[in-house]
Design a protein around this motif. Structure first.
Motif, PDB file in Angstrom:
ATOM      1  N   THR A   1       1.002  -1.184  -0.019  1.00  0.00           N
ATOM      2  CA  THR A   1       0.074  -0.060   0.043  1.00  0.00           C
ATOM      3  C   THR A   1       0.847   1.325  -0.019  1.00  0.00           C
ATOM      4  O   THR A   1       1.532   1.256   0.949  1.00  0.00           O
ATOM      5  N   SER A   2       0.490   2.209  -0.878  1.00  0.00           N
ATOM      6  CA  SER A   2       1.392   3.290  -1.229  1.00  0.00           C
ATOM      7  C   SER A   2       0.719   4.579  -0.624  1.00  0.00           C
ATOM      8  O   SER A   2      -0.614   4.353  -0.546  1.00  0.00           O
ATOM      9  N   VAL A   3       1.169   5.625  -0.495  1.00  0.00           N
ATOM     10  CA  VAL A   3       0.492   6.774  -0.036  1.00  0.00           C
ATOM     11  C   VAL A   3      -0.581   7.486  -1.294  1.00  0.00           C
ATOM     12  O   VAL A   3      -1.573   7.619  -0.888  1.00  0.00           O
ATOM     13  N   ASP A   4      -0.190   7.081  -2.456  1.00  0.00           N
ATOM     14  CA  ASP A   4      -0.937   7.382  -3.513  1.00  0.00           C
ATOM     15  C   ASP A   4      -2.286   6.440  -3.507  1.00  0.00           C
ATOM     16  O   ASP A   4      -3.108   6.969  -3.796  1.00  0.00           O
ATOM     17  N   ASP A   5      -1.915   5.397  -3.184  1.00  0.00           N
ATOM     18  CA  ASP A   5      -3.176   4.314  -2.967  1.00  0.00           C
ATOM     19  C   ASP A   5      -4.248   4.756  -2.136  1.00  0.00           C
ATOM     20  O   ASP A   5      -5.435   4.726  -2.446  1.00  0.00           O
ATOM     21  N   VAL A   6      -3.708   5.204  -0.758  1.00  0.00           N
ATOM     22  CA  VAL A   6      -4.560   5.602   0.073  1.00  0.00           C
ATOM     23  C   VAL A   6      -5.263   7.020  -0.405  1.00  0.00           C
ATOM     24  O   VAL A   6      -6.453   7.061   0.006  1.00  0.00           O
ATOM     25  N   ALA A   7      -4.492   7.880  -1.050  1.00  0.00           N
ATOM     26  CA  ALA A   7      -5.119   9.055  -1.344  1.00  0.00           C
ATOM     27  C   ALA A   7      -6.285   8.869  -2.443  1.00  0.00           C
ATOM     28  O   ALA A   7      -7.298   9.470  -2.507  1.00  0.00           O
ATOM     29  N   ARG A   8      -6.249   8.242  -3.382  1.00  0.00           N
ATOM     30  CA  ARG A   8      -6.942   7.801  -4.470  1.00  0.00           C
ATOM     31  C   ARG A   8      -8.364   7.154  -3.775  1.00  0.00           C
ATOM     32  O   ARG A   8      -9.352   7.574  -4.248  1.00  0.00           O
ATOM     33  N   ARG A   9      -7.874   6.306  -2.831  1.00  0.00           N
ATOM     34  CA  ARG A   9      -8.932   5.532  -1.998  1.00  0.00           C
ATOM     35  C   ARG A   9      -9.938   6.661  -1.400  1.00  0.00           C
ATOM     36  O   ARG A   9     -11.389   6.632  -1.287  1.00  0.00           O
ATOM     37  N   ALA A  10      -9.248   7.550  -0.566  1.00  0.00           N
ATOM     38  CA  ALA A  10      -9.960   8.282  -0.023  1.00  0.00           C
ATOM     39  C   ALA A  10     -10.472   9.602  -0.866  1.00  0.00           C
ATOM     40  O   ALA A  10     -11.226  10.475  -0.352  1.00  0.00           O
ATOM     41  N   GLY A  11     -10.307   9.746  -2.051  1.00  0.00           N
ATOM     42  CA  GLY A  11     -10.764  10.574  -3.168  1.00  0.00           C
ATOM     43  C   GLY A  11     -10.028  11.999  -2.651  1.00  0.00           C
ATOM     44  O   GLY A  11     -10.609  13.079  -3.037  1.00  0.00           O
ATOM     45  N   LEU A  12      -8.666  11.853  -2.459  1.00  0.00           N
ATOM     46  CA  LEU A  12      -8.262  13.247  -2.204  1.00  0.00           C
ATOM     47  C   LEU A  12      -6.804  13.452  -3.021  1.00  0.00           C
ATOM     48  O   LEU A  12      -6.333  12.157  -3.218  1.00  0.00           O
ATOM     49  N   GLY A  13      -6.171  14.587  -2.870  1.00  0.00           N
ATOM     50  CA  GLY A  13      -4.916  14.517  -3.568  1.00  0.00           C
ATOM     51  C   GLY A  13      -3.719  14.156  -2.758  1.00  0.00           C
ATOM     52  O   GLY A  13      -3.969  14.265  -1.625  1.00  0.00           O
ATOM     53  N   ARG A  14      -2.870  13.699  -3.325  1.00  0.00           N
ATOM     54  CA  ARG A  14      -1.513  13.530  -2.409  1.00  0.00           C
ATOM     55  C   ARG A  14      -1.100  14.520  -1.557  1.00  0.00           C
ATOM     56  O   ARG A  14      -0.843  14.090  -0.291  1.00  0.00           O
ATOM     57  N   ALA A  15      -1.087  15.834  -2.023  1.00  0.00           N
ATOM     58  CA  ALA A  15      -0.716  16.794  -1.248  1.00  0.00           C
ATOM     59  C   ALA A  15      -1.673  17.070  -0.035  1.00  0.00           C
ATOM     60  O   ALA A  15      -1.028  17.611   1.147  1.00  0.00           O
ATOM     61  N   THR A  16      -2.870  16.961  -0.167  1.00  0.00           N
ATOM     62  CA  THR A  16      -3.671  16.987   1.063  1.00  0.00           C
ATOM     63  C   THR A  16      -3.446  15.931   2.140  1.00  0.00           C
ATOM     64  O   THR A  16      -3.358  16.109   3.394  1.00  0.00           O
ATOM     65  N   LEU A  17      -3.220  14.854   1.462  1.00  0.00           N
ATOM     66  CA  LEU A  17      -2.823  13.524   2.540  1.00  0.00           C
ATOM     67  C   LEU A  17      -1.447  14.113   3.516  1.00  0.00           C
ATOM     68  O   LEU A  17      -1.449  14.010   4.530  1.00  0.00           O
ATOM     69  N   TYR A  18      -0.591  14.702   2.558  1.00  0.00           N
ATOM     70  CA  TYR A  18       0.923  14.966   3.207  1.00  0.00           C
ATOM     71  C   TYR A  18       0.570  16.179   4.153  1.00  0.00           C
ATOM     72  O   TYR A  18       1.678  16.283   5.185  1.00  0.00           O
ATOM     73  N   ARG A  19      -0.361  17.044   4.121  1.00  0.00           N
ATOM     74  CA  ARG A  19      -0.693  18.151   4.873  1.00  0.00           C
ATOM     75  C   ARG A  19      -1.114  17.600   6.377  1.00  0.00           C
ATOM     76  O   ARG A  19      -0.733  18.298   7.265  1.00  0.00           O
ATOM     77  N   ARG A  20      -1.636  16.345   6.372  1.00  0.00           N
ATOM     78  CA  ARG A  20      -2.126  15.755   7.679  1.00  0.00           C
ATOM     79  C   ARG A  20      -1.133  14.844   8.348  1.00  0.00           C
ATOM     80  O   ARG A  20      -0.962  14.775   9.412  1.00  0.00           O
ATOM     81  N   PHE A  21      -0.496  13.891   7.358  1.00  0.00           N
ATOM     82  CA  PHE A  21       0.353  12.924   7.554  1.00  0.00           C
ATOM     83  C   PHE A  21       1.394  13.128   6.864  1.00  0.00           C
ATOM     84  O   PHE A  21       1.663  13.075   5.596  1.00  0.00           O
ATOM     85  N   ALA A  22       2.956  13.459   7.528  1.00  0.00           N
ATOM     86  CA  ALA A  22       4.094  14.046   6.944  1.00  0.00           C
ATOM     87  C   ALA A  22       4.744  12.682   6.153  1.00  0.00           C
ATOM     88  O   ALA A  22       5.568  12.937   5.147  1.00  0.00           O
ATOM     89  N   SER A  23       4.505  11.535   6.263  1.00  0.00           N
ATOM     90  CA  SER A  23       4.968  10.458   5.744  1.00  0.00           C
ATOM     91  C   SER A  23       4.357   9.222   5.731  1.00  0.00           C
ATOM     92  O   SER A  23       3.177   9.099   6.378  1.00  0.00           O
ATOM     93  N   ARG A  24       4.736   8.093   4.902  1.00  0.00           N
ATOM     94  CA  ARG A  24       4.006   6.917   4.960  1.00  0.00           C
ATOM     95  C   ARG A  24       4.029   6.339   6.396  1.00  0.00           C
ATOM     96  O   ARG A  24       3.049   5.697   6.860  1.00  0.00           O
TER      97      ARG A  24
END
Length: 203
Positions: free
Chosen positions: A37-60
């Motif tokens: 599972t990559s960060v991109d996989d999680v962002a895609r499943r959440a319906g969010l952009g990668r940058a949005t995810l990294y603003r909340r969680f700085a790393s995998r």
């Protein structure tokens, strides 16, 4: 709540977007495991952009830790809720053991990791298991100390007693094959009363 989980397991971010990310990450981990599972996989499943995810969680790794902490809080909250209605210290001990063992056996993420990625999980529960044991020990010891029946002058150390039960419980989860009758909640309850309660005879 009888014991503060915030002190033991600080709660991850709980805004709506963070919850979506954590839910998506958990679903991905259950479907594909941690390694795949990559960060991109999680962002895609959440319906969010990668940058949005990294603003909340700085790393995998930070995201993985947040998911594990949230699942651990759920685990301890269920145990806490189960024991609060129990009238005696002995009943608290028994019911906490019943609910803890049942939930550990049925916890989806724990089961998934033990089956597919034990090399990731087992070190944190065995040779590097000190921090995990300390959290569980503190949680259980607090439950005992806050019972109306608890008396500090009995010579029984709640931390030492809790650690015995924690280590036994972890062994039963990691190596479920046993001659102990633990098939049902009633079996676990009877076993706890038969073998664990004598340890409380000084209380």
């Amino acid at each position: 709540m009888a014991t503060s989980l915030d002190a033991l397991l600080p709660e991850p971010q709980v805004d709506e977007v963070s919850v979506r990310i954590l839910d998506a990450a958990l679903a991905e981990y259950l479907d594909h495991g941690l390694r795949r599972t990559s960060v991109d996989d999680v962002a895609r499943r959440a319906g969010l952009g990668r940058a949005t995810l990294y603003r909340r969680f700085a790393s995998r790794d930070e995201l993985i830790q947040a998911v594990l902490v949230r699942e651990s809080r759920r685990f301890f909250t269920e145990i806490n809720d189960a024991v609060q209605s129990q009238p005696t210290l002995a009943d608290r001990l028994v019911e906490g053991f019943v609910v803890g063992l049942r939930n550990a056996r049925k916890q989806p993420l724990l089961g998934r990791l033990l089956q597919s990625e034990p090399e990731f999980l087992l070190p944190f529960l065995t040779i590097h298991g000190g921090p995990a044991i300390a959290i569980m020990r503190q949680f259980m010891a607090d439950q005992y100390r806050q019972s109306p029946e608890y008396r500090p002058d009995t010579g029984v150390d709640p931390d030492q007693f809790a650690e015995i039960l924690v280590r036994l419980s972890m062994s039963l989860v990691l190596t479920p094959e046993t001659c102990l009758p633990l098939e049902t909640d009633d079996d676990v309850r009877a076993t706890a009363r038969r073998y664990f309660l004598p340890l409380l005879r000084q209380w």
